[in-house]
Design an enzyme around this catalytic site. Structure first.
Site, mmCIF file in Angstrom:
data_model
loop_
_atom_site.group_PDB
_atom_site.id
_atom_site.type_symbol
_atom_site.label_atom_id
_atom_site.label_comp_id
_atom_site.label_asym_id
_atom_site.label_seq_id
_atom_site.Cartn_x
_atom_site.Cartn_y
_atom_site.Cartn_z
ATOM 1 N N CYS A 6 1.150 2.696 13.378
ATOM 2 C CA CYS A 6 1.907 1.506 12.906
ATOM 3 C C CYS A 6 3.175 1.328 13.745
ATOM 4 C CB CYS A 6 2.269 1.608 11.431
ATOM 5 S SG CYS A 6 0.858 1.749 10.361
ATOM 6 N N ASP A 17 15.838 3.645 8.047
ATOM 7 C CA ASP A 17 14.508 3.963 7.530
ATOM 8 C C ASP A 17 14.385 5.488 7.558
ATOM 9 O OD1 ASP A 17 11.874 4.700 7.290
ATOM 10 O OD2 ASP A 17 11.086 3.161 8.624
#
Ligand code: C6P
Length: 415
Positions: A373, A209
């Site tokens: 998050c 990511d």
């Protein structure tokens, strides 16, 4: 600017770069804007704004479809953008560059297509405990359907990956390893080269990511040897709604399509449908054409700098922030990894992070507060969230000084 502040560090002229970003030249709540929410999204340089408006003003048309000049122009610009991204991350071929809405969709694509087709009951997906929800939940959704497990690689109190624990977790049931290049919550730069080589030795595929990696340093997917690399345009000075999934061609070729619709097919009949070649097999429907063109402008913009000079400048700025933080009473850093990029997460004794954010905003300083998050790592640290200042190439030591001055003032209300 702070007296000791270097205007030009290692060949990077920050004052010149700042002039490229019209949004920076404004006042917020009566004070000059200090924008330190770059991990959420960066501001856009004028060249990206111009590329978007020129596309919509002159060339707007659908791609790969029309038999007319505007469609030809749009198609050429759209495919040129793909080639620019290919060169930017040094992919072998432009067919390995898939357009998505952003990092989240890129990871969902791999989870829905690749993971769903390879995982069976008892298989494992390893993610780190500091991942963004986007790099946890898509794997959980697929694992649930097939009896596979998503397991967290432990993270130390400093916010570093526990590499020994990672090695111990790697066995023949691990099919996928998915790790962030840089943590958005802690700023930790993970040793992804090592993560990838160990996973490959154990027979697993790796997704990185790169949402918080690509904006801060040059990425070479062939040198990394990752199987997938995901990132978002809007965190690297490009538009929102456009992102990239890089995947190795042989893996992408073997994967089933992600979504069905126009463009991703070769032939359609009720007897059966055949699929298009890469990259179109994974790009059903009308894509975000303007977004891709805007992202190409952002790639051009970033590529116009010596990226290692910009990285050195940003890392000097972060070191300066840490130095100021060390002398700020009541401030506790969250995430003290040896290698950090982009983000500075912190708490103030006795204050809720959201109150810090509000009081800073009243003074024109934009930061983000909350769990970012990344609830699992917040839970591990026993905190509801943090306040986070995150940096881009246009931030200065003066921004850092104003941030600490605003924090000092906020403290008088909070403590
Ligand atoms: N982090 C932040 O403020 P999207 O929303 O798809 O562009 O990116 C999702 C994402 C995935 N991975 C990492 C490491 C991220 O930082 C993000 C987005 C923002 O930190 C919004 S939560």
């Amino acid at each position: 600017m702070n007296e000791a502040a270097p205007n030009i560090v290692a060949g990077f002229d920050v004052e010149r770069a700042r002039r490229d970003f019209p949004a920076l030249a404004q006042e917020v709540n009566g004070a000059p804007l200090v924008y330190l929410d770059n991990a959420a999204t960066t501001q856009k340089p004028q060249c990206v704004i111009d590329a978007l408006s020129q596309y919509y003003a002159r060339d707007n048309s659908n791609v790969h479809r029309g038999a007319h000049a505007l469609s030809d122009r749009a198609t050429v610009a759209f495919e040129d953008a793909r080639k620019k991204v290919q060169a930017f991350i040094n992919a072998k071929s432009s067919s390995e560059i898939l357009w998505t809405r952003g990092t989240t969709e890129s990871i969902n694509l791999v989870a829905s297509s690749y993971a769903r087709s390879v995982l069976t009951a008892g298989d494992k997906v390893l993610v780190s405990a500091m991942e963004h929800h986007s790099n946890i939940v898509p794997w959980q959704m697929v694992a649930q359907t097939c009896g596979a497990e998503v397991i967290a690689i432990p993270v130390s109190a400093d916010g570093e990956l526990d590499m020994q624990a990672y090695e111990n977790l790697l066995d023949e049931r691990v099919k996928i390893v998915a790790v962030g290049h840089v943590s958005n919550a802690l700023g930790t730069v993970n040793p992804v080269e090592k993560v990838i080589s160990l996973a490959h030795a154990a027979g697993a595929k790796v997704l990185i990511d790169g949402a918080q990696g690509v904006p801060h340093f040059a990425v070479d997917v062939q040198a990394l040897d990752c199987d997938f690399y995901a990132f978002s345009g809007h965190k690297m000075y490009g538009p929102t709604g456009i992102g990239v999934l890089y995947g190795k061609a042989d893996i992408l070729n073997a994967m089933p399509p992600y979504q069905g619709g126009g463009e991703m097919i070769k032939t359609v009949s009720f007897a059966g449908t055949t699929y298009n070649e890469l990259p179109y097999k994974f790009e059903a429907g009308t894509p975000n054409i303007g977004g891709a063109i805007g992202l190409a402008a952002a790639v051009d913009y970033l590529s116009g700098f010596d990226r290692s000079a910009v990285a050195a400048y940003e890392s000097d700025l972060l070191a300066y922030t840490h130095q100021r933080a060390a002398n700020f009473e009541g401030l506790q850093r969250v995430g003290c990894a040896r290698q950090i990029a982009g983000a500075f997460s912190f708490l103030l004794a006795g204050a809720h992070p959201s109150d810090i954010g509000m009081l800073l905003d009243q003074q024109g300083v934009a930061v983000r507060t909350g769990d970012h998050c990344a609830q699992p790592i917040m839970k591990q640290f026993g905190i509801p969230g943090t306040a986070r200042a995150s940096f881009a190439l246009y931030n200065t030591r003066d921004d850092v000084d104003r941030f600490f001055a605003a924090l000092e003032k906020a403290k008088t209300f909070l403590m």
